[in-house]
Design a protein around this motif. Structure first.
Motif, short mmCIF file in Angstrom:
data_model
loop_
_atom_site.label_atom_id
_atom_site.label_comp_id
_atom_site.label_asym_id
_atom_site.label_seq_id
_atom_site.Cartn_x
_atom_site.Cartn_y
_atom_site.Cartn_z
N GLN A 131 0.83 -1.21 0.00
CA GLN A 131 0.00 0.00 0.00
C GLN A 131 0.86 1.26 0.00
N ALA A 132 2.01 1.21 0.68
CA ALA A 132 2.92 2.37 0.68
C ALA A 132 3.55 2.56 -0.70
N ALA A 186 2.16 1.68 -3.56
CA ALA A 186 1.10 2.22 -4.42
C ALA A 186 0.92 3.72 -4.16
N ARG A 187 0.96 4.11 -2.89
CA ARG A 187 0.79 5.54 -2.56
C ARG A 187 1.96 6.37 -3.09
N ALA A 188 3.13 5.73 -3.25
CA ALA A 188 4.31 6.45 -3.78
C ALA A 188 4.20 6.70 -5.28
N GLY A 189 3.23 6.02 -5.95
CA GLY A 189 3.03 6.27 -7.37
C GLY A 189 3.37 5.12 -8.29
N ARG A 221 -9.07 5.89 -6.77
CA ARG A 221 -8.70 7.32 -6.80
C ARG A 221 -7.61 7.65 -5.77
N GLN A 222 -6.59 8.39 -6.23
CA GLN A 222 -5.57 8.95 -5.34
C GLN A 222 -5.34 10.40 -5.73
N ARG A 260 -0.31 14.02 -8.50
CA ARG A 260 1.12 13.86 -8.17
C ARG A 260 1.98 14.86 -8.95
N THR A 318 -6.41 1.38 -12.06
CA THR A 318 -5.03 1.65 -11.64
C THR A 318 -4.65 3.09 -12.00
N GLY A 324 -5.28 6.07 -9.74
CA GLY A 324 -4.29 6.36 -8.71
C GLY A 324 -3.20 7.30 -9.18
N PRO A 352 -0.65 6.94 -11.29
CA PRO A 352 0.69 6.37 -11.12
C PRO A 352 1.70 7.03 -12.06
#
Length: 250
Positions: free
Chosen positions: A83-84, A86-89, A113-114, A117, A164, A167, A169
């Motif tokens: 999860q970390a 994924a949150r980093a991109g 959704r995130q 960035r 995906t 998010g 990315p």
């Protein structure tokens, strides 16, 4: 006096060295090393069982036992939780799709959704909305309220990629996008990858389909029994009959 200006793609976005991974007592990867730069599509090729999907899962921190160094955006993510990561991109599109069958297309997208960035240099990274994704995937735009469980395999594959992308990315790990879907969908997948690349998104693509990989990829790594056996530009691999026969032909 002249000086070199560092381009954004000089530094790898993703850099893995000495990657080893196990399922239980069975070792699957043996010292895998690879790099992906900004705006680059890299194919990770090999036969079934070569370790392609395991490599993606190891990069995403999804295996209980792995060793080696992985950096993303210059940050060490070797021991980070999925999860970390994924949150980093770093986005991951698994081969088995894993959409929510009892949610609609729009609801599946909302799950992914995130926030927006930025690249390390401060410039805005590509951002995605359902509207932008429906432009990229017109099939999904025609069925925003359809339940995931009532879609074809190819449509589910598109939805997984779109979810995906919600998010936002910077790099997408894409596992066997052409596997088991109709030729028309494969063509749309290729167009989608090229559209993402044009926006500066990087992609690491697991693929067995040489034609598909050749359509979209800049460089290629070839895996056999959990080790990188060959790396080159995609054009060089396509022209190298010996390597293709040794490691890719069925």
């Amino acid at each position: 006096m002249s000086h070199q200006v560092s381009r954004p793609d000089d530094t790898p976005l993703l850099d893995a060295t000495g990657l080893c991974a196990w399922y239980g007592a069975a070792q699957i990867l043996f010292g895998v090393g690879l790099q992906v730069r900004r705006g680059e599509v890299v194919a990770l090729m090999g036969r079934n069982g070569a370790g392609k999907s395991t490599t993606l899962k190891a990069l995403m921190g999804m295996l209980a036992r792995r060793t080696g160094a992985v950096s993303f955006l210059g940050r060490d993510i070797s021991s980070a939780e999925p999860q970390a990561i994924a949150r980093a991109g770093l986005g991951f599109v698994p081969e088995d799709r894993r959409i929510f069958s009892d949610l609609t297309v729009l609801e599946n997208l909302e799950v992914g959704r995130q926030p927006a960035r930025r690249w390390p240099d401060g410039s805005a990274a590509p951002g995605w909305t359902p509207e932008a994704l429906f432009a990229l995937f017109p099939n999904l735009g025609e069925m925003p309220h359809r339940l995931g469980g009532r879609m074809s395999g190819g449509e589910q594959q598109m939805l997984t990629v779109a979810r995906t992308l919600m998010g936002n990315p910077l790099l997408v790990l894409l596992d066997e996008p052409s596997e088991g879907v109709a030729p028309l969908i494969v063509e749309q997948m290729a167009q989608m990858i090229l559209a993402l690349k044009a926006q500066g998104v990087s992609i690491l693509l697991c693929e067995q389909n040489m034609h598909f990989a050749e359509l979209v990829s800049d460089r290629a790594y070839v895996l056999e029994k959990g080790q990188i056996r060959h790396q080159s530009s995609m054009a060089d691999l396509a022209a190298n009959d010996g390597v293709r026969r040794a490691y890719l032909s069925i």
